[in-house]
Design a protein around this motif. Structure first.
Motif, PDB file in Angstrom:
ATOM      1  N   SER A   1      -4.882  -3.780   2.356  1.00 45.61           N
ATOM      2  CA  SER A   1      -3.957  -2.564   1.329  1.00 45.61           C
ATOM      3  C   SER A   1      -4.744  -1.223   1.545  1.00 45.61           C
ATOM      4  O   SER A   1      -4.023  -0.102   1.604  1.00 45.61           O
ATOM      5  N   ASP A   2      -6.255  -1.443   1.444  1.00 39.50           N
ATOM      6  CA  ASP A   2      -6.702   0.057   1.485  1.00 39.50           C
ATOM      7  C   ASP A   2      -6.721   0.635   2.952  1.00 39.50           C
ATOM      8  O   ASP A   2      -6.376   1.944   2.838  1.00 39.50           O
ATOM      9  N   LEU A   3      -6.347  -0.201   4.022  1.00 38.03           N
ATOM     10  CA  LEU A   3      -6.255   0.507   5.264  1.00 38.03           C
ATOM     11  C   LEU A   3      -4.686   0.971   5.432  1.00 38.03           C
ATOM     12  O   LEU A   3      -4.815   1.977   5.972  1.00 38.03           O
ATOM     13  N   GLY A   4      -3.889   0.110   4.714  1.00 39.89           N
ATOM     14  CA  GLY A   4      -2.463   0.680   4.737  1.00 39.89           C
ATOM     15  C   GLY A   4      -2.420   2.064   3.907  1.00 39.89           C
ATOM     16  O   GLY A   4      -1.672   3.060   4.416  1.00 39.89           O
ATOM     17  N   GLN A   5      -3.223   2.172   2.914  1.00 37.29           N
ATOM     18  CA  GLN A   5      -2.939   3.462   2.095  1.00 37.29           C
ATOM     19  C   GLN A   5      -3.795   4.611   3.244  1.00 37.29           C
ATOM     20  O   GLN A   5      -3.306   5.874   3.185  1.00 37.29           O
ATOM     21  N   ALA A   6      -4.860   4.202   3.795  1.00 31.84           N
ATOM     22  CA  ALA A   6      -5.523   5.409   4.585  1.00 31.84           C
ATOM     23  C   ALA A   6      -4.592   5.859   5.683  1.00 31.84           C
ATOM     24  O   ALA A   6      -4.393   7.073   6.089  1.00 31.84           O
ATOM     25  N   VAL A   7      -3.938   4.589   6.456  1.00 32.66           N
ATOM     26  CA  VAL A   7      -3.150   4.927   7.441  1.00 32.66           C
ATOM     27  C   VAL A   7      -1.920   5.893   6.988  1.00 32.66           C
ATOM     28  O   VAL A   7      -1.474   6.952   7.669  1.00 32.66           O
ATOM     29  N   GLY A   8      -1.417   5.570   5.745  1.00 30.26           N
ATOM     30  CA  GLY A   8      -0.245   6.463   5.319  1.00 30.26           C
ATOM     31  C   GLY A   8      -0.690   7.903   4.921  1.00 30.26           C
ATOM     32  O   GLY A   8       0.062   8.650   5.046  1.00 30.26           O
ATOM     33  N   GLY A   9      -1.923   7.915   4.336  1.00 27.94           N
ATOM     34  CA  GLY A   9      -2.375   9.308   4.018  1.00 27.94           C
ATOM     35  C   GLY A   9      -2.574  10.199   5.500  1.00 27.94           C
ATOM     36  O   GLY A   9      -2.329  11.249   5.460  1.00 27.94           O
ATOM     37  N   GLY A  10      -3.053   9.371   6.561  1.00 27.02           N
ATOM     38  CA  GLY A  10      -3.291  10.016   7.731  1.00 27.02           C
ATOM     39  C   GLY A  10      -1.814  10.536   8.330  1.00 27.02           C
ATOM     40  O   GLY A  10      -1.519  11.735   9.008  1.00 27.02           O
ATOM     41  N   VAL A  11      -0.883   9.630   8.452  1.00 22.57           N
ATOM     42  CA  VAL A  11       0.557  10.171   8.863  1.00 22.57           C
ATOM     43  C   VAL A  11       0.941  11.384   7.998  1.00 22.57           C
ATOM     44  O   VAL A  11       1.495  12.253   8.568  1.00 22.57           O
TER      45      VAL A  11
ATOM     46  N   ALA B   1       0.969  -1.141   0.151  1.00 21.88           N
ATOM     47  CA  ALA B   1      -0.057  -0.262   0.088  1.00 21.88           C
ATOM     48  C   ALA B   1       0.873   1.351  -0.248  1.00 21.88           C
ATOM     49  O   ALA B   1       0.482   2.183  -0.780  1.00 21.88           O
ATOM     50  N   ALA B   2       2.043   1.226   0.682  1.00 21.81           N
ATOM     51  CA  ALA B   2       2.873   2.366   0.656  1.00 21.81           C
ATOM     52  C   ALA B   2       3.868   2.371  -0.460  1.00 21.81           C
ATOM     53  O   ALA B   2       4.559   3.602  -0.653  1.00 21.81           O
ATOM     54  N   GLY B   3       3.793   1.385  -1.274  1.00 27.59           N
ATOM     55  CA  GLY B   3       4.587   1.428  -2.602  1.00 27.59           C
ATOM     56  C   GLY B   3       6.040   1.292  -2.379  1.00 27.59           C
ATOM     57  O   GLY B   3       6.865   1.481  -3.128  1.00 27.59           O
ATOM     58  N   THR B   4       6.373   0.519  -1.313  1.00 25.68           N
ATOM     59  CA  THR B   4       7.834   0.188  -1.024  1.00 25.68           C
ATOM     60  C   THR B   4       8.018  -1.036  -1.116  1.00 25.68           C
ATOM     61  O   THR B   4       9.297  -1.495  -0.926  1.00 25.68           O
TER      62      THR B   4
END
Length: 212
Positions: free
Chosen positions: A42-52, A16-19
């Motif tokens: 995966s969607d949760l990871g993207q949401a968490v990354g966006g929040g950070v 999700a983070a693209g790493t």
């Protein structure tokens, strides 16, 4: 590393983070295409990354950052595509379509392998593996991490049965011999880091002839 039927949470978050490396990302994306229910991680990871990112304090740009960015926009003329569509397979899951495929190579009785050309990161690359019903791969461990997603059919190891969409993670601590238990050939996509390792004296004799 334990074997799972879906990618580990860490791998899904990295995807999700693209790493993730490109080869690993292709296999995870194939799993998500076959098992959409896993996409929630995966969607949760993207949401968490966006929040950070939203919580981060803004920082000043380096001197000349604007000029460097504008210079990146001065791109060269596009080159001819390197992927020849006549060598792709439109019947594969969407993440694999469009990649040029190498020829099928013999790996053992009833076992064939072909390269998925393009996604690569050092020694890590993507392969397709097709095994006939009732046949097995050589018993092996790994020089690095191996990620596998079943596209069609099913195989079994000491850890159980892996069916369509199932995901297996293996590393040098895992010694296994996948055996096809479905009535049709088992087709898998794998991201393989380095070569497989065949144990014992016989393995050393066969190693030059068994190359993935």
């Amino acid at each position: 590393m334990s074997l799972r039927r879906l990618p580990s949470e860490e791998r899904l978050l990295a995807y999700a983070a693209g790493t993730l490396s490109p080869p690993e990302a292709v296999v995870v994306a194939t799993h998500l295409a076959l098992r959409p229910e896993t996409r929630v991680w995966s969607d949760l990871g993207q949401a968490v990354g966006g929040g950070v990112l939203e919580d981060l304090e803004p920082s000043a740009l380096d001197a000349g950052a604007l000029d460097k960015t504008l210079a990146l926009l001065d791109l060269p003329e596009p080159q001819e595509p390197t992927v020849r569509l006549d060598k792709t397979d439109p019947t594969l899951p969407a993440p694999l379509r469009g990649f040029e495929l190498g020829p099928w190579r013999w790996l053992g009785p009833g076992v064939r392998v072909r390269d998925v050309l393009g996604p690569r990161d050092g020694d890590c690359r993507v392969i397709l593996l097709k095994i006939a019903p009732g046949q097995s791969t050589p018993r092996h461990t790994h020089g690095g991490v191996e990620l596998t997603c079943v596209i069609e059919g099913a195989y079994a190891t000491e850890s159980g049965v892996f069916e369509e969409g199932d995901f297996e993670e293996a590393d040098p601590s895992v010694l296994h011999q996948p055996r096809v238990v479905s009535s049709k050939p088992c087709l898998c996509v794998a991201a393989l880091d380095g070569q497989i390792q065949l144990p014992g004296r016989m393995g050393k004799l066969l190693a030059p002839f068994v190359k993935l």
